[in-house]
Design a protein around this motif. Structure first.
Motif, PDB file in Angstrom:
ATOM      1  N   TYR A  28       0.814  -1.231   0.000  1.00  0.00           N
ATOM      2  CA  TYR A  28       0.000   0.000   0.000  1.00  0.00           C
ATOM      3  C   TYR A  28       0.844   1.276   0.000  1.00  0.00           C
ATOM      4  O   TYR A  28       0.297   2.369  -0.002  1.00  0.00           O
ATOM      5  CB  TYR A  28      -1.046  -0.011   1.136  1.00  0.00           C
ATOM      6  CG  TYR A  28      -2.126  -1.070   0.888  1.00  0.00           C
ATOM      7  CD1 TYR A  28      -3.168  -0.815   0.016  1.00  0.00           C
ATOM      8  CD2 TYR A  28      -2.054  -2.330   1.477  1.00  0.00           C
ATOM      9  CE1 TYR A  28      -4.140  -1.788  -0.257  1.00  0.00           C
ATOM     10  CE2 TYR A  28      -3.008  -3.311   1.211  1.00  0.00           C
ATOM     11  CZ  TYR A  28      -4.053  -3.027   0.343  1.00  0.00           C
ATOM     12  OH  TYR A  28      -4.992  -3.990   0.069  1.00  0.00           O
ATOM     13  N   PHE A  31       0.453   2.973  -3.559  1.00  0.00           N
ATOM     14  CA  PHE A  31      -0.750   3.804  -3.683  1.00  0.00           C
ATOM     15  C   PHE A  31      -0.484   5.179  -3.076  1.00  0.00           C
ATOM     16  O   PHE A  31      -0.848   6.210  -3.657  1.00  0.00           O
ATOM     17  CB  PHE A  31      -1.924   3.097  -2.986  1.00  0.00           C
ATOM     18  CG  PHE A  31      -3.185   3.923  -2.936  1.00  0.00           C
ATOM     19  CD1 PHE A  31      -3.686   4.557  -4.079  1.00  0.00           C
ATOM     20  CD2 PHE A  31      -3.887   4.074  -1.741  1.00  0.00           C
ATOM     21  CE1 PHE A  31      -4.855   5.319  -4.027  1.00  0.00           C
ATOM     22  CE2 PHE A  31      -5.049   4.831  -1.687  1.00  0.00           C
ATOM     23  CZ  PHE A  31      -5.532   5.451  -2.826  1.00  0.00           C
ATOM     24  N   HIS A 101      -3.771  -8.595  -2.061  1.00  0.00           N
ATOM     25  CA  HIS A 101      -3.643  -7.178  -1.698  1.00  0.00           C
ATOM     26  C   HIS A 101      -2.942  -6.368  -2.781  1.00  0.00           C
ATOM     27  O   HIS A 101      -3.212  -5.176  -2.932  1.00  0.00           O
ATOM     28  CB  HIS A 101      -2.943  -7.031  -0.341  1.00  0.00           C
ATOM     29  CG  HIS A 101      -3.874  -7.413   0.777  1.00  0.00           C
ATOM     30  ND1 HIS A 101      -4.922  -6.619   1.174  1.00  0.00           N
ATOM     31  CD2 HIS A 101      -3.943  -8.527   1.528  1.00  0.00           C
ATOM     32  CE1 HIS A 101      -5.602  -7.224   2.135  1.00  0.00           C
ATOM     33  NE2 HIS A 101      -5.028  -8.387   2.369  1.00  0.00           N
ATOM     34  N   GLN A 102      -2.076  -7.021  -3.551  1.00  0.00           N
ATOM     35  CA  GLN A 102      -1.447  -6.286  -4.653  1.00  0.00           C
ATOM     36  C   GLN A 102      -2.504  -5.956  -5.717  1.00  0.00           C
ATOM     37  O   GLN A 102      -2.438  -4.913  -6.349  1.00  0.00           O
ATOM     38  CB  GLN A 102      -0.296  -7.103  -5.254  1.00  0.00           C
ATOM     39  CG  GLN A 102       0.566  -6.266  -6.185  1.00  0.00           C
ATOM     40  CD  GLN A 102       1.890  -6.930  -6.514  1.00  0.00           C
ATOM     41  OE1 GLN A 102       2.559  -7.447  -5.611  1.00  0.00           O
ATOM     42  NE2 GLN A 102       2.265  -6.942  -7.778  1.00  0.00           N
ATOM     43  N   GLU A 105      -4.403  -3.048  -4.226  1.00  0.00           N
ATOM     44  CA  GLU A 105      -3.601  -1.818  -4.345  1.00  0.00           C
ATOM     45  C   GLU A 105      -3.577  -1.324  -5.799  1.00  0.00           C
ATOM     46  O   GLU A 105      -3.660  -0.120  -6.060  1.00  0.00           O
ATOM     47  CB  GLU A 105      -2.174  -2.045  -3.821  1.00  0.00           C
ATOM     48  CG  GLU A 105      -1.404  -0.743  -3.754  1.00  0.00           C
ATOM     49  CD  GLU A 105      -0.042  -0.851  -3.071  1.00  0.00           C
ATOM     50  OE1 GLU A 105       0.415  -1.981  -2.797  1.00  0.00           O
ATOM     51  OE2 GLU A 105       0.570   0.210  -2.821  1.00  0.00           O
ATOM     52  N   PRO A 220       1.083  -1.972  -9.057  1.00  0.00           N
ATOM     53  CA  PRO A 220       1.927  -1.595  -7.905  1.00  0.00           C
ATOM     54  C   PRO A 220       3.404  -1.972  -8.101  1.00  0.00           C
ATOM     55  O   PRO A 220       4.301  -1.250  -7.658  1.00  0.00           O
ATOM     56  CB  PRO A 220       1.319  -2.374  -6.740  1.00  0.00           C
ATOM     57  CG  PRO A 220      -0.090  -2.631  -7.160  1.00  0.00           C
ATOM     58  CD  PRO A 220      -0.041  -2.826  -8.639  1.00  0.00           C
TER      59      PRO A 220
END
Ligand SMILES: Cc1cc2nc3c(=O)[nH]c(=O)nc-3n(C[C@H](O)[C@H](O)[C@H](O)COP(=O)(O)O)c2cc1C
Ligand code: SF4
Length: 451
Positions: A28, A31, A101-102, A105, A220
């Protein structure tokens, strides 16, 4: 072979799918970095990286994002395509499982760049496990204030965006971007006529971008290593890493993250341990079942990137590499693929609806020992008349492998016709092991013993 490829999508870090582990490894932060730039600067980074879509068409991602209208007078949507229903493609589920989560993000960065109000992550309906795993990761991100209204508080910005999971409707056609939007709207998954394009008139008539799971999850990583660095990985013109999903006759099938432009032979022999029993390769489909095949004697020196494969009359597609050994019955393979596309055609346009039916019917005739040499030209003719004459690309997807196999393996088809050879069933039929070898197809493409 030592593997020095950067693992941008599937890093070898234990429990990377968990939010705390992802954050401990810089999650994160990209981001946050993007929020320091203007939306146009974010799009420029993606353009400079050279990232091209991983959903099959290889379209430049930054360029696609730049088609979205500016301004906040209307809601704007992002659809993340995880329908993954093409035979031979099974790579997006790795991201849902090992690096969700990537993906989240990546959605946040894309949403900021295009002013997206809501994102729908469309996941193949049969992927129960992966739907649950991704939903869990999304719930954790919401709870941590990383998604939704609380983005403002967490990151000190005016920007916020929502993300929803949408279960697929169980049809391959729902992966086509406009059918996907109809499916999200609760309608039948019929592709729409383009123009208007989704960036002008998409979900609920609003500006919409559709990107593949792997495409968005790559973003990301681009911010982490820098666009220039990313552009240097792999093949010029189609840079980065790909999740190659290798299946069929290899000793170690699976999903491997490797640069674009690697040699196909390296993938088959060094990475996947070669063909069982040391057999020869008869055919390879390089990018999912919709792509034209390569003959085994053509694969030496072939590089796995869009520009190289295009020169050979095929495409990288989803990088779903299907390997077939010397004992493979090419007539049977072609029939099986034709059956799939006929079954999945939505029936809206005549060349696809009728043409797919005809291709399957002719191939069934050949497989049942009743074909003629004329049927081979007829197959190519039907495929030629489907290609480019339909609302969506399923028509091409059906035509390319049939034309490719009949043209490249004409000798096998001729032999099957001449010898009136009744089709020999493969080992596995609809998930069941076939017990007889001399089986023919009935009207429903179910096998019955040859009399
Ligand atoms: C019949 C059909 C099925 C498709 N299925 C998928 C799919 O499952 N996943 C996907 O990302 N793209 C699929 N596509 C391509 C999408 O229409 C679209 O090009 C893609 O999602 C765009 O993402 P990208 O630019 O990131 O590649 C399909 C296309 C067709 C014609
Ligand atoms: S090409 Fe086939 S799947 Fe696509 S809209 Fe036409 S009939 Fe439907």
């Amino acid at each position: 072979m030592e593997n020095t490829t950067p693992k941008l999508l599937l890093p070898e870090i234990e429990d990377y799918h968990r939010l705390e582990v992802y954050r401990q490894n810089g999650g994160y932060e990209q981001f946050k970095k993007a929020l320091q730039m203007s939306p146009d600067e974010v799009i420029d980074v993606v353009k400079k990286s050279g990232l091209r879509g991983r959903g099959g068409a290889c379209f430049p991602t930054g360029l696609k994002w730049s088609f979205m209208p500016k301004g906040n007078d209307k809601p704007k949507y992002l659809c993340v395509n995880g329908d993954e229903s093409e035979p031979g493609s099974f790579k997006d589920r790795q991201i849902f499982e090992y690096n969700p989560h990537q993906l989240i993000e990546g959605i946040l960065i894309a949403a900021y760049a295009m002013g997206i109000t809501s994102t729908y992550v469309y996941i193949r309906g049969e992927y129960h496990k992966w739907i649950n795993l991704f939903q869990k990761a999304l719930d954790d991100a919401y709870e941590a204030g990383l998604v939704g209204e609380r983005i403002k508080q967490t990151f000190g910005t005016n920007f916020s965006t929502e993300i929803y999971v949408h279960k697929g409707a169980g049809a391959y056609i729902c992966g086509e971007e406009t059918a996907l939007m109809n499916s999200i709207e609760g309608k039948r998954g019929y592709p729409r006529v383009k123009p208007p394009f989704p960036a002008q008139n998409g979900l609920w008539g609003m500006p919409t971008t559709i990107n593949n799971v792997e495409t968005i999850a790559t973003v990301p990583a681009i911010f982490k290593i820098g666009a220039e660095q990313y552009a240097k990985i792999g093949a010029e013109g189609h840079p980065g890493t790909l999740l190659y999903g290798v299946s069929g006759h290899v000793n170690k099938p699976g999903v491997y993250e490797l640069p674009t432009g690697i040699l196909l032979t390296e993938l088959i022999y060094d990475i996947c341990g070669g063909v069982p029993g040391g057999k020869k390769v008869k055919a390879v489909i390089p990018g999912g079942s919709s792509m034209p095949p390569l003959r085994g004697d053509e694969i030496e020196g072939v590089r796995m990137d869009e520009e190289s494969l295009k020169k050979l009359g095929t495409h990288i597609g989803t990088a779903g590499v299907m390997v077939m050994d010397e004992d493979t019955d090419i007539v049977a393979v072609t029939l099986r693929i034709a059956h799939f596309y006929h079954h999945e055609s939505c029936g809206q346009c005549t060349p696809c609806r009728e043409g797919c039916g005809w291709m399957e019917k002719i191939l069934k005739r050949i497989a049942n020992g009743e074909g003629t040499s004329r049927d081979l030209d007829l197959l190519v003719d039907v495929a030629n008349n489907i290609e480019g004459n339909t609302i969506c690309a399923l028509g091409d997807a059906a035509a390319w492998p049939v034309r490719g196999f009949v043209t490249k393996f004409r000798d096998e088809f001729e032999k099957a016709v001449k010898e009136k050879r009744v089709f020999v069933a493969p080992n596995v039929v609809h998930g069941k092991r076939a017990t007889k070898t001399n089986l023919i197809f009935d009207e429903n493409l179910e096998y019955k013993p040859a009399m």
